[in-house]
Motif scaffolding. Sequence first.
Motif, short mmCIF file in Angstrom:
data_model
loop_
_atom_site.label_atom_id
_atom_site.label_comp_id
_atom_site.label_asym_id
_atom_site.label_seq_id
_atom_site.Cartn_x
_atom_site.Cartn_y
_atom_site.Cartn_z
N LYS A 40 44.49 -22.54 -56.97
CA LYS A 40 43.43 -21.61 -56.95
C LYS A 40 44.13 -20.23 -57.85
CE LYS A 40 40.42 -22.35 -53.24
NZ LYS A 40 40.44 -22.06 -51.76
N GLU A 55 33.68 -24.96 -46.63
CA GLU A 55 33.91 -25.17 -45.19
C GLU A 55 32.60 -25.70 -44.50
OE1 GLU A 55 35.47 -21.65 -43.22
OE2 GLU A 55 37.33 -21.82 -44.56
N GLU A 90 46.72 -19.76 -46.77
CA GLU A 90 46.39 -19.35 -48.09
C GLU A 90 46.33 -17.85 -48.38
OE1 GLU A 90 43.12 -21.12 -49.87
OE2 GLU A 90 43.34 -23.00 -48.50
O1 LIG Z 1 39.03 -26.41 -50.22
C1 LIG Z 1 39.60 -25.14 -50.51
O2 LIG Z 1 39.17 -24.64 -51.27
C2 LIG Z 1 40.42 -24.78 -49.37
O3 LIG Z 1 41.04 -23.79 -49.78
C3 LIG Z 1 40.89 -25.55 -48.23
C4 LIG Z 1 39.90 -24.96 -46.96
C5 LIG Z 1 40.19 -26.05 -45.65
O4 LIG Z 1 41.20 -25.72 -44.85
O5 LIG Z 1 39.53 -27.05 -45.90
C6 LIG Z 1 40.46 -23.75 -46.65
C7 LIG Z 1 39.97 -22.64 -47.05
C8 LIG Z 1 38.67 -22.66 -47.65
O6 LIG Z 1 37.84 -21.63 -46.99
C9 LIG Z 1 37.81 -23.71 -47.66
C10 LIG Z 1 38.60 -25.10 -47.15
#
Ligand SMILES: O=C(O)C(=O)C[C@]1(C(=O)O)C=C[C@@H](O)C=C1
Length: 363
Positions: A40, A55, A90
């Motif tokens: 990202k 999510e 993250e």
């Molecule tokens: O898929 C993503 O973009 C992630 O950052 C992974 C993840 C997850 O743990 O599944 C974590 C944080 C995000 O809000 C959404 C999902």
Amino acid sequence: MSDTPKSLDALRERIDAVDSDILRLISERAACAKRVAEIKTQEDPDTVFYRPEREAQVLRRIMALNEGPLDAEEMARLFREIMSACLALEQPVKVAYLGPEGTFTQQAALKHFGHSAVSLPMAAIDEVFREVEAGAVHYGVVPVENSTEGVVNHTLDSFMDSSMRICGEAVLRIHQHLLVSSNTRKDKVSRIYSHPQSFAQCRKWLDAHYPHAERVAVASNAEAAKLVKTEWHSAAIAGDMAAKLYDLERIAEKIEDSPDNSTRFLIIGNHDVPMSGEDKTSVVVAMRNQPGALHELLEPFHRHAIDLTRLETRPSRSGVWNYVFFIDFKGHRDEPRVAAVLEEVRLRAADLKVLGSYPMGVL
Ligand SMILES: O=C(O)C(=O)C[C@]1(C(=O)O)C=C[C@@H](O)C=C1
């Protein structure tokens, strides 16, 4: 499980082995999340780490896959916490909520973001908006409507002056309890503290059980719980979080008049959220003050078979007899059908602001 061991020792051995697998798998998942964060950031240095649409998809998938014996919501709550911890790797997410500590809004914030989020109490709804707007926190959580008491006008009004977007919603079942401290003379309760909304939600119960007690309205349930600590003849109406935080005893539980008393909270942020597959959109529309205005506004929704989930009217701040309508409906602004309706409404309205498209609450 046909090969489940029978003895206690053997079962514990099995649990230890399963825990080792869970540990390894959660660590593998967390490592993936770290890698996601790197990608990202490479793609966009100003990236948004929290992805509400993803999510919601993860939690919905888990609920659909779950075969028990834990129920689907319980399982989703566990995954909620795993994801919260992964997101914290993250970037630790900072969330402002309508405080003080121990309010239902804090409970909603933790339910939505999980316990790895850093939650910060604010004294008022507009302060939550201001903190998000200023970039001091990533998101804000504010109450918007209660199933018994209706809309939280302050929240709707704050949207009129703000450029904040709605990034999500959380619905919380609200259980109110009558709480006392260790100093309280339980047979001598002559004063009860609570927030006006909570008094309203427990009106019948109070009339039946404490008809003569003085009802003192305060700014929050948590504030009520705090006051009880200092007075031997007082009780408070508040929820579980406040009871725990101030170490109070529940002398009557679930005293709300309506068994399905719930409050809806909005998650506010400063970015748009892509489609999750099951979404809602919230808009605020100002109509010209003329006969048939409401019909004219709603007609395109009806024609395109779009499901309205809420309609509220608030007086506009400009012009004495002008009204604005807050409308929630099912669908995402990027769906062609929704985009078409919004275009038609824009032509008919004096003003249209899309407050956001966001995943429907999962938990
Ligand atoms: O898929 C993503 O973009 C992630 O950052 C992974 C993840 C997850 O743990 O599944 C974590 C944080 C995000 O809000 C959404 C999902």
